[in-house]
Design an enzyme around this catalytic site. Structure first.
Site, PDB file in Angstrom:
ATOM      1  CG  HIS A  23       6.084 -12.600   1.738  1.00 43.03           C
ATOM      2  ND1 HIS A  23       6.868 -13.479   1.020  1.00 43.03           N
ATOM      3  CD2 HIS A  23       6.378 -11.368   1.243  1.00 43.03           C
ATOM      4  CE1 HIS A  23       7.595 -12.814   0.134  1.00 43.03           C
ATOM      5  NE2 HIS A  23       7.313 -11.540   0.248  1.00 43.03           N
ATOM      6  CG  HIS A  24       8.003  -8.477   3.167  1.00 40.55           C
ATOM      7  ND1 HIS A  24       9.010  -9.405   3.250  1.00 40.55           N
ATOM      8  CD2 HIS A  24       7.910  -8.123   1.854  1.00 40.55           C
ATOM      9  CE1 HIS A  24       9.509  -9.611   2.031  1.00 40.55           C
ATOM     10  NE2 HIS A  24       8.857  -8.851   1.172  1.00 40.55           N
ATOM     11  CB  ALA A  25       2.511  -7.418   7.376  1.00 37.21           C
TER      12      ALA A  25
END
Ligand code: V1P
Ligand code: CA
Ligand code: ZN
Length: 332
Positions: free
Chosen positions: A149-151
């Site tokens: 979920h951080h990309a």
């Protein structure tokens, strides 16, 4: 464990590709893709394979990357190795959030052998799992290798090189007018917030003091998605009772406002007690209650993995939750 009378059992599509175990970010790296294979072995051991459609997912074609992550494809043509990254792309790595991985300091996003294949694997599978739902071939689709979920669009961040959640949700939005994204990883799902511009509501639960330190209550959605994002920063050591009380209170409101036609849930297991990076105090049962809550809504649901750095917890939690989704309560 038979379904209640009159309520048909959900049709579940479960995706797993054993090659996930071959990816290695480095001995000292916290993220271990092989944990998904250990979870899978436990899921099979508990005979959950008999209850679901099981798909040994194939490598995905490249269309998704043109849409969202052109960087990995264009810059490296898929052939990136640590050596190539250093010699040919050294000066540019930083702007893509990457690290050649030869520093003394621990790096979050090293270029490791097979990084492109890994991304191709889990993001392709998440899109494929989403397609199972849009085509009406399953009620619930599971990809525990996803949930990264951080990309960002052109930049890796926090162990995340490609945002499979964004790609898969865009697939869902082709069919479902409004999607709700729920995130119970101990870290804030910052890279998914871009979706609030596209008829996606979000509710994320996380430790407000942790990386990436985004997700203040003031971040309420982007542009026309103003009001679509509900971030709930929580404190260290939070236990099942207060966590689930907050979760229910917020989710009841979110459900009423959003009226979703499908749900995407990131089930990061680093919010469980004893995680190597996380500091919450949830039990596996407590974590699972959030999944139960979402399941009772009887909406098409995409279930993804996420963080989780104490591998025994990850395998036990995802197996327990896979059981819940299949209407089976697993005991030790
Ligand atoms: O805190 C940072 C960065 C590095 N600093 C300069 C700030 N990074 C965190 C990243 C955590 C990523 C979590 C991913 C997920 O949400 C989804 C898959 O779970 C970090 C931490 C930490 N304790 O926050 N990196 C590392 N630890 C790390 C540990 C071992 C090896 C490499 C990195
Ligand atoms: Ca979270
Ligand atoms: Zn996390």
């Amino acid at each position: 464990n038979e379904p209640l009378q009159g309520i048909p059992k959900a049709k579940i599509a479960y995706f797993f590709n054993p090659s996930v175990a071959s990816f290695d970010l480095g001995d000292d790296h916290a993220m271990k893709p092989a944990r998904v294979a250990i979870a899978d072995a436990l899921i099979e051991g508990y005979a959950l394979y008999r209850k679901m459609g099981v798909f040994a997912s194939l490598w995905h074609s490249d269309w998704g990357y043109c849409l969202f992550h052109r960087m990995l494809k264009l810059a490296f043509n898929g052939n990136v190795t640590p050596e190539l990254a250093t010699s040919a792309w050294g000066p540019y790595l930083d702007q893509f959030g990457l690290d050649a991985g030869n520093d003394e300091e621990k790096s979050d996003c090293p270029v490791f052998n097979g990084v492109y294949k890994w991304c191709q694997h889990f993001s392709g599978v998440s899109v494929e799992a989403g397609r199972m739902l849009t085509e009406g071939n399953a009620d619930i689709a599971i990809n525990y290798a996803g949930g990264i979920h951080h990309a960002r669009r052109s930049s890796a961040s926090g162990f995340c090189y490609i945002n499979d959640i964004v790609l898969a949700t865009l697939e869902l939005l082709r069919m479902f007018p409004r999607v709700l994204y729920v995130d119970i990883d101990v870290h804030h799902g910052d890279g998914v917030q871009v979706l609030t511009e596209h008829d996606c509501y979000e509710s994320t639960y996380f430790n407000g003091k942790f990386f990436p330190t985004t997700g203040s209550k003031r971040e309420t959605g982007l542009r026309q998605g103003e009001g679509f994002s509900v971030n709930i920063p929580l404190d260290d050591h939070i236990r099942d009772g207060p966590y689930f009380e907050t979760f229910c209170e917020v989710m009841d409101l979110v459900m009423t406002h959003c009226q979703p036609s499908a749900i995407v849930v990131q089930t990061g297991a680093d919010s469980i007690a004893g995680d190597k990076l996380g500091t919450f105090n949830l039990s596996i049962r407590g974590h699972g209650r959030c999944i139960e809550y979402l399941k009772t809504r009887n909406l098409p649901m995409l279930v993804l993995g996420g963080g989780g750095y104490t591998i025994a917890n990850v395998a036990r939690a995802w197996t327990y939750e896979c059981g819940l989704l299949n209407d089976a309560i697993l005991t030790d």
